[in-house]
Design an enzyme around this catalytic site. Structure first.
Site, mmCIF file in Angstrom:
data_model
loop_
_atom_site.group_PDB
_atom_site.id
_atom_site.type_symbol
_atom_site.label_atom_id
_atom_site.label_comp_id
_atom_site.label_asym_id
_atom_site.label_seq_id
_atom_site.Cartn_x
_atom_site.Cartn_y
_atom_site.Cartn_z
ATOM 1 C CB THR A 155 -0.920 0.045 1.231
ATOM 2 O OG1 THR A 155 -0.111 0.196 2.397
ATOM 3 C CG2 THR A 155 -1.766 -1.216 1.382
ATOM 4 C CG HIS A 156 0.462 4.360 1.318
ATOM 5 N ND1 HIS A 156 -0.321 5.490 1.220
ATOM 6 C CD2 HIS A 156 -0.134 3.569 2.241
ATOM 7 C CE1 HIS A 156 -1.343 5.392 2.064
ATOM 8 N NE2 HIS A 156 -1.250 4.228 2.695
ATOM 9 C CB SER A 277 19.503 1.041 -25.060
ATOM 10 O OG SER A 277 20.340 2.163 -25.265
ATOM 11 C CE LYS A 283 18.613 1.747 -20.308
ATOM 12 N NZ LYS A 283 17.532 2.166 -19.510
ATOM 13 C CG ASN A 285 14.974 -0.185 -22.468
ATOM 14 O OD1 ASN A 285 15.475 -0.247 -21.347
ATOM 15 N ND2 ASN A 285 15.499 0.492 -23.467
ATOM 16 C CD GLU A 290 9.095 2.053 -20.901
ATOM 17 O OE1 GLU A 290 9.733 2.601 -20.012
ATOM 18 O OE2 GLU A 290 9.597 1.741 -21.999
ATOM 19 C CE1 TYR A 317 -25.227 12.515 -39.345
ATOM 20 C CE2 TYR A 317 -25.635 14.383 -40.792
ATOM 21 C CZ TYR A 317 -24.797 13.387 -40.336
ATOM 22 O OH TYR A 317 -23.535 13.247 -40.865
ATOM 23 C CD GLN A 322 -18.228 13.103 -42.419
ATOM 24 O OE1 GLN A 322 -19.211 12.919 -43.124
ATOM 25 N NE2 GLN A 322 -17.216 13.852 -42.816
HETATM 26 N N1 ARG Z 1 -20.753 10.741 -43.701
HETATM 27 C C1 ARG Z 1 -21.906 11.032 -42.948
HETATM 28 C C2 ARG Z 1 -21.637 10.698 -41.490
HETATM 29 O O1 ARG Z 1 -20.734 10.011 -41.239
HETATM 30 C C3 ARG Z 1 -23.056 10.235 -43.441
HETATM 31 C C4 ARG Z 1 -24.382 10.853 -43.194
HETATM 32 C C5 ARG Z 1 -24.566 12.010 -44.073
HETATM 33 N N2 ARG Z 1 -25.829 12.628 -43.890
HETATM 34 C C6 ARG Z 1 -26.069 13.860 -44.293
HETATM 35 N N3 ARG Z 1 -27.239 14.327 -44.092
HETATM 36 N N4 ARG Z 1 -25.144 14.581 -44.869
HETATM 37 O O2 ARG Z 1 -22.304 11.145 -40.625
#
Ligand code: ARG
Length: 469
Positions: A155-156, A277, A283, A285, A290, A317, A322
């Site tokens: 711990t710690h 290295s 070395k 590594n 990492e 939308y 996108q």
């Molecule tokens: N490439 C667009 C996206 O990934 C697809 C949908 C496009 N729709 C639109 N109304 N322009 O979201």
């Protein structure tokens, strides 16, 4: 520049606008999902008498040939298309003519892309779950081989009480088990089909959305068309779950790096998973550990990026969405790579039981047990704590461990000590006596391993409704 629109436009799109707007360079990854969704869509359109049997057959055949040509390398993802949806539609029309123009009836790219991304994420959840399962199997194996391999528990980052390798790794077994269950929750929550939501307000065609949903292996169709086209919660949940996976991997990596260091030497990472290295010949590594630790930042970044992208968006939308793709794809790739590499590293690394036991013996990790010894002889715990504290001071002065002191020296601090103390504070006893549920004692550990064995019996136990071939 091939686009799906243009009727109302009097000018060509600026080249730079096209480039900025396009998503084909990365959403081509959704190619197979787009075809899968389109096939289900037109099969339903025909069932609902929205298109004819001949048209449906021509479309399905066309789509199948496009898919085969891409698989065989006869058709490549050439430049100049706005997105994967326009690419496929253009190729279809090129191949089958007018029937191809009917594929998009009753559909918008908004619900189409929402479907593609869901199909993609859903499948990736299963493959990430699979990789977590592989990792758990390796951890399980290492655990069962090391039920009596003693090491100091910390711990710690200060030596605290003795544990075993099985117990320490068991902590990670629990973490990755929770990660799987988080993915399963997400899977169940997101497994609803958005197709049929149209642009945002459904459609006037008599679509059978439940039919499409069941063809595509969804639990059902979504219940609100505006939400369907603008919900990216599942991406956020995925990125959050993946961030947690990375956080767990990163902690494990950190320990691996510490254990592998010259100072600790608890383990040795296999040569195949180490690097050298360019200047220091001695070395070896732990680069892989990492890098996995380092890549955690990238996955957290994806989560932050997605949360920020979504935060001010009005329904429904918006093109901002996108932006869900590149970060999600990158996070998925990163986590999968990290899981594979990490699993290989753990599978091949060697433990050094002698070094670990020595380390567990020389840091007063048995001091609590020595105090408990006194308690069992009737000394109140607080007094016992004080007595052992004084004993530790004496040991520090003499540069030795509690068990190295002579009985007289022990008695000079408290006459409750008897010769049976030595047996009560060996590493073996300290661990063996830890019998509470979840503790490192071998009896407990064997019970837990029994449960883990059962858990690992069925790889796909989490996904009854959708099992990938
Ligand atoms: N490439 C667009 C996206 O990934 C697809 C949908 C496009 N729709 C639109 N109304 N322009 O979201």
């Amino acid at each position: 520049m091939a686009q799906l629109w243009g009727g109302r436009f009097t000018k060509e799109t600026e080249e730079s606008v096209f480039k900025f707007n396009e998503s084909f360079s990365f959403d081509r990854r959704l190619f197979y999902k787009d075809i899968e969704g389109s096939v289900a869509h037109v099969v339903m359109l025909e069932k609902q008498k929205i298109i004819t049997l001949e048209e449906k057959d021509a479309i399905v055949k066309g789509l199948t040939s496009i898919q085969e040509d891409v698989e065989q390398g006869r058709l490549t993802f050439e430049e100049g298309f706005e997105d994967v949806h326009s690419f496929i539609e253009a190729k279809l029309i090129e191949r089958i003519g007018d029937a191809g123009k009917k594929m998009h009836t009753g559909r918008s790219r908004n619900d189409q892309v929402a479907l593609d991304m869901r199909l993609y994420v859903r499948e990736e959840i299963v493959s990430i779950d699979d990789l977590l399962y592989d990792l758990l199997k390796v951890i399980y194996r290492v655990m069962s081989e090391n039920i009596e391999t003693y090491m100091p528990g910390f711990t710690h980052l200060q030596k605290a009480q003795p544990v075993t390798v099985a117990h320490h790794l068991g902590a990670y077994f629990e973490m990755f088990k929770r990660d799987r269950s988080r993915l399963k929750d997400l899977y169940n929550r997101m497994n609803f089909c958005p197709l049929g939501a149209g642009a945002l307000a459904g459609t006037t065609y008599p679509l059978d959305r439940e039919y499409v949903a069941s063809m595509l292996g969804f639990e059902g169709a979504t219940l609100n068309s505006m939400d369907s086209v603008s919900d990216r919660d599942y991406c956020i949940e995925l990125l959050s779950s993946l961030s947690t996976v990375m956080m767990h991997l990163s902690r494990f990596c950190e320990e691996t790096i510490i254990w592998n260091s010259n100072e600790y030497r608890f383990i040795e990472i296999d040569d195949a998973y180490s690097t050298g290295s360019s200047i220091m010949p001695q070395k070896k590594n732990p680069d892989i550990a990492e890098l996995v630790r380092g890549k955690t930042g990238r996955v957290y970044g994806a989560l932050m990026s997605m949360l920020t992208t979504m935060k001010g968006l009005p329904l429904a939308y918006n093109k901002d969405m996108q932006e869900d793709k590149e970060v999600t794809f990158d996070a998925i790739d990163t986590v999968k790579d990290c899981l594979k590499l990490f699993t290989g590293m753990i599978d091949t690394m060697k433990f050094r039981p002698d070094v670990m036991a020595r380390s567990a013996m020389n840091g007063f990790t048995n001091a609590t047990d020595a105090a408990d010894y006194l308690v069992k002889k009737g000394v109140p715990f607080r007094d016992a704590h004080g007595i052992i504290g004084r004993l530790v001071l004496l040991c520090i002065e003499k540069n030795c461990s509690i068990e190295d002191l002579e009985l007289e020296e022990l008695k000079s601090i408290s006459d409750v000590f008897e010769a049976d103390l030595y047996d009560a504070i060996t590493l073996k006893t300290c661990v063996e006596k830890r019998l509470t549920k979840g503790a490192p004692g071998p009896k407990q550990m064997n019970e837990v391993l029994g449960l883990y064995e059962k858990y690992l019996k069925d790889r796909n136990v989490l996904y009854q409704s959708y099992v990938k071939e």
